[in-house]
Write an enzyme that holds these catalytic residues in place. Structure first.
Site, short mmCIF file in Angstrom:
data_model
loop_
_atom_site.label_atom_id
_atom_site.label_comp_id
_atom_site.label_asym_id
_atom_site.label_seq_id
_atom_site.Cartn_x
_atom_site.Cartn_y
_atom_site.Cartn_z
N ASP A 483 16.80 5.12 -21.70
CA ASP A 483 17.32 3.96 -22.40
C ASP A 483 18.78 4.22 -22.76
OD1 ASP A 483 16.73 1.38 -23.87
OD2 ASP A 483 17.42 2.63 -25.54
N GLU A 520 19.82 3.28 -17.88
CA GLU A 520 20.78 2.20 -18.14
C GLU A 520 22.17 2.81 -18.30
OE1 GLU A 520 18.47 -1.17 -20.59
OE2 GLU A 520 18.65 0.74 -21.63
#
Length: 877
Positions: A483, A520
């Site tokens: 993340d 990400e």
């Protein structure tokens, strides 16, 4: 677009991805007393302090400690190496710690350290005083030895040793099962240890840490769980002295578990799902909402996963399954909405209001709010109290593996659920001011929507590596999705890769080199543009074999973005220019045409695997590289090889693909055409070079009733429905007001429109058509080019240029021709160079589930391909 604007766009894009992490910060803001005083001096190593204080002939600067007296400072300049290590501090004044005082640094750091500037003469009055940030000097003093330490519970011959890094603590003791045991500090590493007997096994414990806490400006005694805990009691009140190698924690067949064959990263086809969503509404599951639902082989959900695995899906990506902080773990403590939700109108405000009343105490959250990084979340276990969650997590992994699917964990090391003296702050109550990234004034950075961690600091970086390795070795996890990976240093993610690569089947029971990594790579916040370190961003990770999500084709496919005031902004798959809706936000016909053609160029770059050096003729007639195609002021192509960029049309963030298309397609669009648009949008990712991800249920037209940010929207808006007669989740009321109220005027008429509500025919046909495309992607090797050079040789867009048909992309790939017709009408595409070459519709589609694609045609004499509206047709020579 200028740099500032690009960074704003990136931050907005990331906001949609990180609001899931913010429920605690939103629901329980920090108390005013939890704000530290200014700390604008930074002690970056034992010899150097950086401070925004200009020294003069009439001033004296020094560090003062409540434990170590005064350490004298004198003006200096940063070396080139120091500026490289701390680029955000390069322009600030620097001070050298007097060599005679440097030996007292360790003692000083165990107290309250301030930087003081006072007058050199007269009354020697204090002119300036500030608290001091200490991560840099802690790393300088302790990291070399502490990096080698084995933290948490470690067993030797049945006896556990418990170790915790707490270099600034005045004292640390072990609270074990109701008694207090002293611990011994190692001066070189700052690690406190104690060894116990075999009778300590599975006993509850916490650390009792006496330490200076800058957020409350006093010495505190914190009773804290172990950051390296391997097991927990319910609701994470205590850690447990648990040995993950204990045979009693291994389910039957665990040691001999056979995994599905690993595929190269470039071929990974990933299904992203939330553990609770998967089964909470599945009446055929015996373990609804639990890890064990993945062992219910005859449930509807598991049957669907087997269908996807047979078609070519290779991984299931689980949303956070580590211990997180916003769900009561005991089911008896979980609240449920008190309304008869299924009796309310499809466009009612009441559902979201009722769900919101219990959201803080229900059993649902996405889980982007880490509490303990290396223990499975207890709310998914049949019993959250004790090691049951360990056994059941392992059974889940085994169940997925036996279904033909490898397992990816979504890991969130970039922030924690809380910091400071918050009761749910673990790291910061053991080493205050170290594990979180501090801004220049000493406040904790929150650009990720919660308290940002600092993996650039040695021991936070070590925690990331150690935690990932534990999940890989002890739980046989096959991949990790990071993340907000751009908030990590590139070096930290590469260290993870090296640590995994060192794992071998003979030594560790797993092949670490086969473990998939992606994340990400957004570029925003206080670390943007490599301000503090070289980030793990899209551009920087190219060539590493670690993929980053690519937003380029995603935006072109869907149209607009998640923060558009008018959600009807169209894109390639949603009818831009070729089937316009009534929104003025789409611009004039000429503007729509230009935007659509540019979107087609972005999709072509995506189909190449987002390669920076893939060359083609764009729709203006220029010969361009992928890196020369504009994406909001940044290069569209950034990858060095297939596998660097991960393609997707939707994920858990923002509206589901079906909901986005519902907003954007003309209101008159029939349900059958909506389903076809969905499959076409998914195809642009599925048929790309490189890995691709799809949100669970997207192939079944999954809806969250138009909710843009369902992180805390409960089961009502999030649950997956595996039986088509139960619908797809559409029309379950207006989505929660917090993130969607501004769009209610657009949502309300749609939710009651029968044309927007698919039936069994649309749901089952879309899923079957998607699986046909997966089979083609898996079996045709042309989609699996190993190198950028291979892509350049095999892939072309023969009709690209000024005469390209708006809404149609024709791709030639080896012996294949793929036509993506996003228009509502049948279109023909003549590739003159192929005249006389025999092509036919691919056998999978010719004998597949979609009768419409079977009407596709090919005229050999002219090289003309005919494809129905909203259809992807694959032809094979």
């Amino acid at each position: 677009m200028n740099r500032t604007l690009r960074r704003t766009v990136a931050a907005l894009a990331a906001l949609a991805l990180c609001t899931a992490a913010a429920p605690t910060a939103q629901r329980q803001p920090a108390a005013a007393s939890d704000k530290p005083p200014t700390a604008d001096a930074q002690w970056i190593d034992r010899a150097t302090v950086v401070w925004k204080a200009e020294a003069g002939e009439t001033t004296v600067e020094e560090l003062r400690s409540s434990r170590g007296g005064a350490l004298r400072l004198s003006p200096t300049t940063l070396t080139a190496a120091q500026k490289a290590a701390h680029p955000h501090l390069a322009a600030f004044p620097a001070f050298s710690v007097d060599p005679r005082d440097r030996g007292r640094a360790a003692t000083a750091l165990r107290g309250h350290v301030t930087a003081v500037q006072r007058a050199a003469t007269g009354d020697h009055r204090v002119l300036r005083r500030t608290d001091v940030q200490i991560p840099g000097v802690l790393d300088d003093l302790y990291a070399s030895a502490a990096r080698r330490a084995h933290l948490g519970p470690v067993f030797h011959d049945g006896r556990p040793t418990l170790s915790v890094w707490a270099p600034t603590a005045e004292s640390v003791a072990l609270e074990l099962d109701g008694r207090t045991v002293p611990m011994r500090r190692d001066a070189a590493s700052g690690v406190w240890r104690v060894t116990g007997g075999a009778d300590w096994r599975n006993k509850p414990y916490r650390y009792r840490v006496q330490v200076w806490a800058p957020t409350v400006q006093e010495v505190v005694t914190n009773e804290v769980t172990d950051p390296y805990a391997t097991a927990l009691t319910a609701d994470s009140t205590h850690s447990l002295v648990t040995d993950l190698a204990d045979p009693g924690l291994a389910p039957a067949g665990w040691s001999s578990l056979e995994k599905p064959a690993a595929v190269p990263a470039r071929d990974a086809r990933i299904e992203e799902l939330h553990i609770r969503d998967f089964s909470i509404a599945d009446r055929t599951s015996a373990h609804r909402g639990q890890y064990l639902a993945f062992t219910d082989r005859r449930s509807d959900g598991m049957r669907q996963l087997r269908r996807l695995a047979r078609a070519g899906t290779s991984y299931v990506h689980l949303l956070p399954a580590f211990d997180f902080g916003t769900v009561p773990e005991r089911r008896s403590a979980q609240a449920e909405p008190g309304c008869a939700l299924d009796s309310l109108p499809a466009d009612s405000e009441r559902q979201q209001s009722c769900v919101g009343e219990t959201a803080a105490k229900d059993g649902f959250n996405w889980g982007y709010d880490p509490l303990h990084y290396t223990v499975p979340e207890g709310s998914y276990a049949s019993d959250p109290d004790g090691p049951v969650r360990t056994r059941e997590f392992r059974r889940m992994v085994a169940g997925l593996n036996r279904t033909g699917l490898r397992t990816v964990m979504d890991v969130v090391y970039n922030h924690t659920v809380a910091s400071g003296q918050d009761p749910r702050s673990v790291l910061d109550r053991i080493v205050p001011g170290y594990y979180h990234r501090l801004l220049d004034d000493g406040t904790v950075a929150t650009s990720t929507c919660c308290a940002n961690t600092a993996p650039e600091h040695a021991m936070m970086g070590k925690l990331v590596v150690d935690s990932v390795v534990t999940w890989a070795r002890q739980y046989k996890v096959d991949g990790f999705r990071f993340d907000l990976m751009g908030h990590h240093p590139k070096a930290n993610i590469l260290a993870v890769r090296r640590a995994l690569d060192a794992l071998t089947p003979a030594k560790d029971g797993v092949d670490g080199k086969a473990i998939l990594l992606y994340g990400e790579g957004w570029n925003f916040g206080e670390v943007a543009d490599d301000a503090r370190f070289v980030q793990a961003t899209q551009r920087n990770m190219a060539g590493t074999g670690i993929a980053t999500f690519s937003d380029r084709a995603r935006d072109a496919i869907r149209g607009g973005g998640p923060f558009d005031e008018d959600p009807r902004v169209q894109g390639f798959a949603s009818g831009l220019y070729t089937d316009p809706n009534s929104s003025p936000a789409n611009g004039t016909r000429e503007e729509q045409r230009a935007r659509l053609l540019h979107a087609q160029d972005l999709i072509k770059v995506g189909l190449s695997g987002n390669l920076a050096d893939f060359t083609f003729t764009d729709t203006t007639g220029r010969r361009v590289k992928g890196s020369e195609v504009d994406y909001n002021g940044a290069p569209a192509g950034y990858a060095a090889a297939p596998g660097d960029a991960l393609a997707y049309a939707d994920a858990h963030d923002n509206e589901t693909l079906y909901d986005a298309l519902t907003y954007k397609l003309p209101a008159r669009t029939p349900a059958a055409d909506r389903a076809r648009a969905q499959v076409l949008a998914m195809a642009t990712a599925t048929l790309s070079q490189g890995p691709a991800l799809s949100q669970a249920g997207t192939d079944r037209l999954r809806s969250k009733s138009l909710d843009r940010n369902s992180f805390d929207s409960g089961d009502w808006f999030n649950a997956l429905h595996w039986r088509c007669r139960d619908g797809n989740g559409f029309g379950r009321g207006l989505p929660p007001a917090a993130d969607n109220e501004a769009k209610w005027p657009y949502a309300k008429p749609l939710l009651t429109d029968e044309a927007a509500r698919p039936g069994c025919a649309e749901i089952t046909s879309a899923s079957a058509a998607y699986r046909d495309l997966l089979r083609i992607r898996t079996t045709e090797k042309a989609f699996s080019q190993a190198t950028a050079a291979g892509v350049r040789r095999a892939l072309s867009f023969p009709l690209s240029g000024t005469g390209e048909t708006p809404g149609v992309i024709t791709m030639r790939l080896g012996d294949l021709v793929v036509v993506l017709n996003a228009t509502p009408e049948r279109r023909t595409q003549t590739v003159a160079d192929l005249a006389g070459t025999p092509y036919a519709l691919h056998p999978v589609q010719a004998h597949g589930a979609d009768p419409t694609v079977r009407t596709s045609s090919y005229e050999r004499s002219s090289g003309t391909f005919g494809v129905p509206g909203r259809t992807v047709a694959v032809f094979r020579r």
